[in-house]
Design a protein around this motif. Structure first.
Motif, PDB file in Angstrom:
ATOM      1  N   PRO A  35       0.867  -1.228  -0.075  1.00  0.00           N
ATOM      2  CA  PRO A  35      -0.193   0.251  -0.214  1.00  0.00           C
ATOM      3  C   PRO A  35       0.490   1.928  -0.189  1.00  0.00           C
ATOM      4  O   PRO A  35       0.067   2.374  -0.142  1.00  0.00           O
ATOM      5  CB  PRO A  35      -0.322   0.185   1.406  1.00  0.00           C
ATOM      6  CG  PRO A  35      -0.881  -1.448   1.805  1.00  0.00           C
ATOM      7  CD  PRO A  35       0.755  -2.226   1.468  1.00  0.00           C
ATOM      8  N   CYS A  36       2.099   1.717   0.495  1.00  0.00           N
ATOM      9  CA  CYS A  36       3.132   2.487   0.368  1.00  0.00           C
ATOM     10  C   CYS A  36       2.633   3.449  -0.747  1.00  0.00           C
ATOM     11  O   CYS A  36       2.463   2.707  -1.686  1.00  0.00           O
ATOM     12  CB  CYS A  36       4.357   1.639   0.603  1.00  0.00           C
ATOM     13  SG  CYS A  36       5.126   1.482   1.652  1.00  0.00           S
ATOM     14  N   PRO A  37       2.332   4.739  -0.519  1.00  0.00           N
ATOM     15  CA  PRO A  37       2.364   5.624  -2.260  1.00  0.00           C
ATOM     16  C   PRO A  37       3.775   5.241  -3.480  1.00  0.00           C
ATOM     17  O   PRO A  37       3.245   5.795  -4.527  1.00  0.00           O
ATOM     18  CB  PRO A  37       2.728   6.829  -1.588  1.00  0.00           C
ATOM     19  CG  PRO A  37       3.509   6.377  -0.555  1.00  0.00           C
ATOM     20  CD  PRO A  37       2.804   5.260   0.130  1.00  0.00           C
ATOM     21  N   GLU A  38       4.815   4.745  -3.204  1.00  0.00           N
ATOM     22  CA  GLU A  38       5.679   4.357  -3.867  1.00  0.00           C
ATOM     23  C   GLU A  38       5.860   3.346  -4.482  1.00  0.00           C
ATOM     24  O   GLU A  38       6.229   2.995  -5.507  1.00  0.00           O
ATOM     25  CB  GLU A  38       7.322   4.327  -2.908  1.00  0.00           C
ATOM     26  CG  GLU A  38       7.277   5.613  -2.363  1.00  0.00           C
ATOM     27  CD  GLU A  38       7.165   5.890  -1.128  1.00  0.00           C
ATOM     28  OE1 GLU A  38       6.558   5.027  -0.708  1.00  0.00           O
ATOM     29  OE2 GLU A  38       7.640   6.597  -0.057  1.00  0.00           O
ATOM     30  N   SER A  39       4.739   2.113  -4.188  1.00  0.00           N
ATOM     31  CA  SER A  39       4.284   0.859  -4.822  1.00  0.00           C
ATOM     32  C   SER A  39       3.804   1.090  -5.662  1.00  0.00           C
ATOM     33  O   SER A  39       2.916   1.743  -5.846  1.00  0.00           O
ATOM     34  CB  SER A  39       4.056  -0.111  -4.164  1.00  0.00           C
ATOM     35  OG  SER A  39       2.786  -0.296  -3.810  1.00  0.00           O
ATOM     36  N   GLY A  40       3.809   0.139  -7.310  1.00  0.00           N
ATOM     37  CA  GLY A  40       3.428   0.613  -8.088  1.00  0.00           C
ATOM     38  C   GLY A  40       1.904  -0.561  -8.380  1.00  0.00           C
ATOM     39  O   GLY A  40       1.382  -0.650  -9.310  1.00  0.00           O
ATOM     40  N   ALA A  41       1.325  -1.074  -7.407  1.00  0.00           N
ATOM     41  CA  ALA A  41       0.357  -2.145  -7.058  1.00  0.00           C
ATOM     42  C   ALA A  41      -0.195  -0.730  -7.947  1.00  0.00           C
ATOM     43  O   ALA A  41      -0.474   0.315  -7.249  1.00  0.00           O
ATOM     44  CB  ALA A  41       0.254  -2.493  -5.758  1.00  0.00           C
ATOM     45  N   HIS A  42      -1.611  -1.935  -8.370  1.00  0.00           N
ATOM     46  CA  HIS A  42      -2.934  -0.788  -8.939  1.00  0.00           C
ATOM     47  C   HIS A  42      -3.199  -0.345  -7.064  1.00  0.00           C
ATOM     48  O   HIS A  42      -3.977  -1.349  -6.376  1.00  0.00           O
ATOM     49  CB  HIS A  42      -4.279  -2.068  -9.712  1.00  0.00           C
ATOM     50  CG  HIS A  42      -4.636  -1.275 -10.011  1.00  0.00           C
ATOM     51  ND1 HIS A  42      -5.909  -0.807  -9.932  1.00  0.00           N
ATOM     52  CD2 HIS A  42      -4.944  -0.624 -12.016  1.00  0.00           C
ATOM     53  CE1 HIS A  42      -6.566  -0.558 -10.005  1.00  0.00           C
ATOM     54  NE2 HIS A  42      -6.336  -0.903 -12.047  1.00  0.00           N
ATOM     55  N   PRO A  43      -4.219   1.061  -7.842  1.00  0.00           N
ATOM     56  CA  PRO A  43      -4.743   1.302  -6.311  1.00  0.00           C
ATOM     57  C   PRO A  43      -5.891   0.619  -6.609  1.00  0.00           C
ATOM     58  O   PRO A  43      -6.182   0.441  -4.589  1.00  0.00           O
ATOM     59  CB  PRO A  43      -5.676   2.813  -7.134  1.00  0.00           C
ATOM     60  CG  PRO A  43      -4.336   3.181  -7.735  1.00  0.00           C
ATOM     61  CD  PRO A  43      -4.199   1.649  -8.358  1.00  0.00           C
ATOM     62  N   LEU A  44      -6.423  -0.217  -6.733  1.00  0.00           N
ATOM     63  CA  LEU A  44      -8.206  -1.397  -6.299  1.00  0.00           C
ATOM     64  C   LEU A  44      -6.965  -1.890  -5.623  1.00  0.00           C
ATOM     65  O   LEU A  44      -7.696  -2.891  -4.575  1.00  0.00           O
ATOM     66  CB  LEU A  44      -8.296  -1.763  -7.546  1.00  0.00           C
ATOM     67  CG  LEU A  44      -8.992  -0.941  -8.223  1.00  0.00           C
ATOM     68  CD1 LEU A  44     -10.254  -1.995  -9.367  1.00  0.00           C
ATOM     69  CD2 LEU A  44     -10.593  -0.949  -7.050  1.00  0.00           C
TER      70      LEU A  44
END
Ligand SMILES: Cc1cc2nc3c(=O)[nH]c(=O)nc-3n(C[C@H](O)[C@H](O)[C@H](O)COP(=O)(O)O)c2cc1C
Length: 357
Positions: free
Chosen positions: A242-251
């Motif tokens: 969930p970190c803002p620097e992570s590129g995981a999809h917002p969903l």
């Protein structure tokens, strides 16, 4: 050479490599700058893509980091079973208005080329997933001054990795998010049989190598517990999603703590290899029928996964997550590393107070 993780970083906290876009250079740099060890994931990327990320990371931090490689997988799947699964997914292709991928396209993600690049322009650490490299490859990294880590899920895999010359092991329990890193895929469900703590204890008793523990670790108190059980460091994936620097999809980030996604499961639905993710519609409907066929199923479903993400449909996305996902915290990565370190200290203090009583 053996791996002295404590020489590499201030805290024994490793940010897991996460293929699929989550572990971007920005995330790895923030973790390393905060005193942990940042990692890049080279799996599914081209050799040039990996090289560009390494260069980007070097511009962001002068600190240590690791790069993770997928070991090439033999193409041994039953073509009939893959065809049946293709038929099963036809309705998904119609729903998302996207064709299914070609299961027979090459699953080669440029392992040899990546090894050659990393030997020519060495990085501090390289880890391997889905198998163990040859003794020659591990010796070449040692000669280049790079420490090597092999991910293992059983005592036998740990012994093999030590024999091959690994400097350290990443011991992955079944709680872990993402793919189980078994060295052979057992069609009956995978060889990884135990949770992290018993596996860690068993491996520590039989293999003398530094160990990084991975699987379901979300809080500093859990890291303190695995260190007490003999680990030298802990590797956390889901905690950093969930970190803002992570590129995981917002969903994907939102789903980790969304009460709609109560539980995780090991499923072959998206890739054909057991991987742990949040249970959504796709996992429920297709997981029980997905064949043991990696990377064929991964290729078959790649367009579907992209289309579901584009449509904002979390029920069709691969939401990889470990069993501790409900404890995920949305914090900048540097702050999360600091908080984990403070929690580790508090847990250590609580244990020493109790043992003094
Ligand atoms: C989204 C995601 C992607 C992952 N991709 C990789 C990868 O590319 N290489 C790898 O070695 N492990 C990968 N893993 C597994 C992690 O290395 C680690 O074993 C796992 O995250 C630990 O469990 P946790 O998620 O509960 O912390 C991935 C995990 C997640 C959640």
């Amino acid at each position: 050479m053996s791996l002295a993780l404590t020489d590499l970083c201030r805290y024994p906290i490793v940010q897991a490599p996460m293929a699929g876009g989550a572990s971007r250079p920005e995330l790895a740099a923030a973790v390393t700058e905060a005193g942990g060890l940042g990692f890049l994931a080279a799996g599914y990327k081209t050799a040039d893509g990996m090289y560009n990320e390494v260069e980007q990371l070097r511009r962001l931090t002068g600190g240590p980091f690791g790069v993770n490689l997928f070991m090439p997988q033999p193409q041994v799947a039953d073509p009939g079973a893959v065809e049946i699964y293709r038929h099963q997914l036809a309705g998904e292709a119609a729903w998302y208005e996207t064709p299914l991928g070609d299961p027979d396209s090459s699953g080669d993600d440029g392992y040899e080329a990546k090894v050659a690049i990393l030997l020519e322009d060495p990085v501090p650490l390289v880890s391997f997933t889905f198998g163990c490299p040859s003794r020659e490859v591990l010796a070449a990294f040692a000669a280049a001054g790079t420490s090597t880590v092999v991910t293992v899920t059983s005592p036998q895999e740990a012994r093999n990795a030590r024999w091959a010359g690994a400097d350290a092991l990443c011991v992955q329990g079944t709680e872990a998010g993402g793919h189980q890193s078994t060295h052979r895929d057992d069609p009956q469900g995978g060889l990884a049989a135990t949770g992290l703590l018993p596996l860690l204890t068993e491996i520590r008793e039989s293999v003398q190598l530094p160990v990084i523990a991975a699987g379901g670790l979300m809080r500093g108190s859990q890291i303190t517990a695995v260190l007490a059980a003999g680990a030298d460091a802990a590797q956390l994936g889901t905690a950093f999603l969930p970190c803002p620097e992570s590129g995981a999809h917002p969903l994907h980030k939102q789903a980790l703590t969304n009460p709609l996604f109560v539980t995780t499961a090991l499923t072959r639905a998206f890739s054909g290899r057991p991987a742990r993710g949040l249970v959504n519609r796709f996992v429920r409907e297709h997981g029980p029928y997905a064949p043991a066929a990696y990377p064929q199923v991964h290729q078959l479903t790649s367009g579907l996964r992209r289309a579901a993400a584009k449509a904002g449909d979390a029920q069709g996305m691969a939401l990889w997550a470990g069993q501790g996902h409900r404890m995920a915290r949305e914090l900048p990565a540097g702050e999360l590393v600091g908080l984990l370190a403070a929690e580790m200290e508090a847990a250590r203090a609580a244990v020493s107070v109790r043992s003094a009583q």
